[in-house]
Design a protein around this motif. Structure first.
Motif, PDB file in Angstrom:
ATOM      1  N   SER A  86       0.860  -1.193   0.000  1.00 15.23           N
ATOM      2  CA  SER A  86       0.000   0.000   0.000  1.00 15.23           C
ATOM      3  C   SER A  86       0.897   1.244   0.000  1.00 15.23           C
ATOM      4  CB  SER A  86      -0.872  -0.031   1.266  1.00 15.23           C
ATOM      5  OG  SER A  86      -1.160   1.265   1.726  1.00 15.23           O
ATOM      6  N   THR A  87       0.616   2.183  -0.876  1.00 15.63           N
ATOM      7  CA  THR A  87       1.433   3.413  -0.903  1.00 15.63           C
ATOM      8  C   THR A  87       1.239   4.201   0.395  1.00 15.63           C
ATOM      9  OG1 THR A  87      -0.342   4.512  -2.119  1.00 15.63           O
ATOM     10  CG2 THR A  87       1.522   3.674  -3.418  1.00 15.63           C
ATOM     11  N   ASN A  88       0.019   4.142   0.978  1.00 12.54           N
ATOM     12  CA  ASN A  88      -0.178   4.835   2.260  1.00 12.54           C
ATOM     13  C   ASN A  88       0.708   4.220   3.339  1.00 12.54           C
ATOM     14  OD1 ASN A  88      -2.210   6.452   1.129  1.00 12.54           O
ATOM     15  ND2 ASN A  88      -3.395   6.397   3.025  1.00 12.54           N
ATOM     16  N   GLN A 109      -0.401  -2.237  -6.290  1.00  6.32           N
ATOM     17  CA  GLN A 109      -0.500  -2.443  -4.837  1.00  6.32           C
ATOM     18  C   GLN A 109      -1.148  -3.801  -4.593  1.00  6.32           C
ATOM     19  OE1 GLN A 109      -1.535   1.517  -2.582  1.00  6.32           O
ATOM     20  NE2 GLN A 109      -2.903   1.286  -4.321  1.00  6.32           N
ATOM     21  N   ARG A 113      -5.687   0.029   0.836  1.00  5.06           N
ATOM     22  CA  ARG A 113      -6.774   0.227   1.803  1.00  5.06           C
ATOM     23  C   ARG A 113      -7.684   1.360   1.363  1.00  5.06           C
ATOM     24  NH1 ARG A 113      -2.317   0.375   5.645  1.00  5.06           N
ATOM     25  NH2 ARG A 113      -2.651   2.599   5.724  1.00  5.06           N
ATOM     26  N   ARG A 115     -11.395   3.722   2.605  1.00  5.54           N
ATOM     27  CA  ARG A 115     -11.990   4.302   3.805  1.00  5.54           C
ATOM     28  C   ARG A 115     -12.671   3.211   4.609  1.00  5.54           C
ATOM     29  NH1 ARG A 115     -16.286   7.409   1.987  1.00  5.54           N
ATOM     30  NH2 ARG A 115     -16.624   8.111   4.106  1.00  5.54           N
ATOM     31  N   LYS A 186     -17.611   5.484  -9.801  1.00  3.53           N
ATOM     32  CA  LYS A 186     -16.470   6.033  -9.075  1.00  3.53           C
ATOM     33  C   LYS A 186     -15.181   5.958  -9.907  1.00  3.53           C
ATOM     34  CE  LYS A 186     -14.421   5.580  -4.477  1.00  3.53           C
ATOM     35  NZ  LYS A 186     -14.752   5.371  -3.077  1.00  3.53           N
TER      36      LYS A 186
HETATM   37  C1  BTN Z   1     -11.891   4.983  -0.669  1.00  4.94           C
HETATM   38  O1  BTN Z   1     -12.290   4.070   0.072  1.00  4.94           O
HETATM   39  O2  BTN Z   1     -12.642   5.529  -1.476  1.00  4.94           O
HETATM   40  C2  BTN Z   1     -10.453   5.436  -0.601  1.00  4.94           C
HETATM   41  C3  BTN Z   1      -9.536   4.592  -1.425  1.00  4.94           C
HETATM   42  C4  BTN Z   1      -8.084   5.078  -1.361  1.00  4.94           C
HETATM   43  C5  BTN Z   1      -7.146   4.157  -2.109  1.00  4.94           C
HETATM   44  C6  BTN Z   1      -5.772   4.752  -2.235  1.00  4.94           C
HETATM   45  S1  BTN Z   1      -4.795   3.911  -3.445  1.00  4.94           S
HETATM   46  C7  BTN Z   1      -3.392   4.806  -2.932  1.00  4.94           C
HETATM   47  C8  BTN Z   1      -3.443   4.855  -1.412  1.00  4.94           C
HETATM   48  N1  BTN Z   1      -2.883   3.655  -0.838  1.00  4.94           N
HETATM   49  C9  BTN Z   1      -3.791   2.954  -0.139  1.00  4.94           C
HETATM   50  O3  BTN Z   1      -3.569   1.869   0.451  1.00  4.94           O
HETATM   51  N2  BTN Z   1      -4.981   3.553  -0.210  1.00  4.94           N
HETATM   52  C10 BTN Z   1      -4.917   4.781  -0.978  1.00  4.94           C
END
Ligand code: BTN
Length: 323
Positions: A86-88, A109, A113, A115, A186
């Motif tokens: 995951s980049t986060n 990825q 993850r 929300r 989306k």
């Molecule tokens: C949502 O649930 O709408 C938010 C999704 C966010 C996904 C991005 S992909 C790049 C970054 N890394 C992650 O693990 N999540 C965010």
């Protein structure tokens, strides 16, 4: 990429530069410049030797830090990885090491993850980007950075020909019918994470998952992609550079981000149903207020909602809910 090679690329971004000039600027020999230029060619840069000096005529495909950084204007250092969970997550690790102003980009990825701890699908062709910042703002202002990312994404998507808009709080969607407002698919999700002290954000990671160069058939039914909307390929490197520039522009004028959000939103004025973790609120979405809360006119007064899942209701749903 080593620092000298990066500084040679920076010099070439500005136009042709001779071997002696590059050597003097980097304080290395002309032979060393030649070796670095050869190494850059091996990495996929097309560099011609002309009468005016070296000229970059083409950049490598998405797939390296140098390829994404070349031509970037926003002040973020890029860290590209072919694959990350995951980049986060990677940006959080960099935050723990004390880094800032970094854009983590992944080719793919494996455990991204969304929300509310939901998994996020990130197939090949997605732009998966997390920006690590240390803004001098109180923790309560963190949602403004999420709104800035949504505004930036809409601007980039529109510049590529996609009729994108924002659904509260931060989904970038392509509405089924922009005049009707309901429905839509989306295009991008945003997940902001942060750590803060009482009065100041310590670090903030804005994670952006944009369905860019993907066939929408590979995505869930309620999702779409830039590639499917414009019926053509998407240059992910260009898209990341444009996203960073647009995001940086929004956060340098953060005090006007609510207005920018209002201008690009399809939620305001719509009948909505918002599920919070404790409640369901139905009414007309009236406005967005600091730091990104939705005001809903329930018919019995205004309710202010800070977080939740928002659904735009069709006229029939609205009737059923006796609005
Ligand atoms: C949502 O649930 O709408 C938010 C999704 C966010 C996904 C991005 S992909 C790049 C970054 N890394 C992650 O693990 N999540 C965010």
């Amino acid at each position: 990429m080593n620092r000298t090679r990066r500084s040679i690329l920076r010099a070439l971004e500005a136009g042709p530069a001779s071997g002696p000039d590059l050597a003097a600027a980097a304080d290395i020999s002309r032979a060393a410049v030649w070796k670095h230029v050869e190494a850059l060619r091996q990495q996929g840069f097309s560099i011609d030797s002309t009468a005016d000096g070296y000229v970059v005529t083409d950049t490598p495909e998405y797939g390296s830090t140098a390829a994404i950084e070349y031509g970037r204007t926003a002040p973020y250092q890029v860290r590209y990885y072919d694959e990350l969970s995951s980049t986060n997550q990677r940006a959080r690790e960099l935050a723990a090491e004390g880094a800032e102003n970094i854009a983590v980009v992944a080719g793919r990825q494996t455990n991204s993850r969304g929300r509310l701890d939901r998994p996020w699908q990130s197939p090949d062709g997605a732009v998966s980007l997390s920006i690590l910042l240390r803004p001098d703002r109180p923790p309560a202002h963190a949602p403004l950075f999420t709104l800035a990312a949504a505004v930036a994404t809409v601007d980039v998507a529109r510049s590529l020909g996609v009729d994108a808009a924002i659904k509260w709080p931060n989904d970038v969607i392509v509405p089924e019918n922009p005049d009707a407002g309901y429905g839509g698919r989306k295009l991008c999700g945003i997940l902001t994470e942060m750590e803060g002290e009482a009065d100041r954000i310590s670090w903030l990671v804005v994670g952006i998952g944009l369905n860019a160069d993907i066939d929408a058939a590979e995505l869930p039914d309620n999702a779409t992609s830039i590639r499917s909307e414009i019926d053509g390929p998407v240059d992910r490197g260009e898209t990341v550079r444009a996203m960073l520039a647009a995001f940086d522009q929004q956060i340098t004028t953060l005090d006007s981000v609510l207005d920018a959000w209002r201008d690009r939103s399809v939620t305001l004025g719509m009948p909505v149903r918002v599920e919070t973790h404790t409640d369901t609120i139905t009414g007309i979405a009236e406005d967005i207020v600091m730091p990104g809360a939705l005001q809903i006119d329930t018919g019995e007064g205004i309710e202010t909602v800070h977080a939740g899942d928002c659904e735009h209701l069709r006229p029939n749903d609205r009737h059923n809910d006796s609005l």
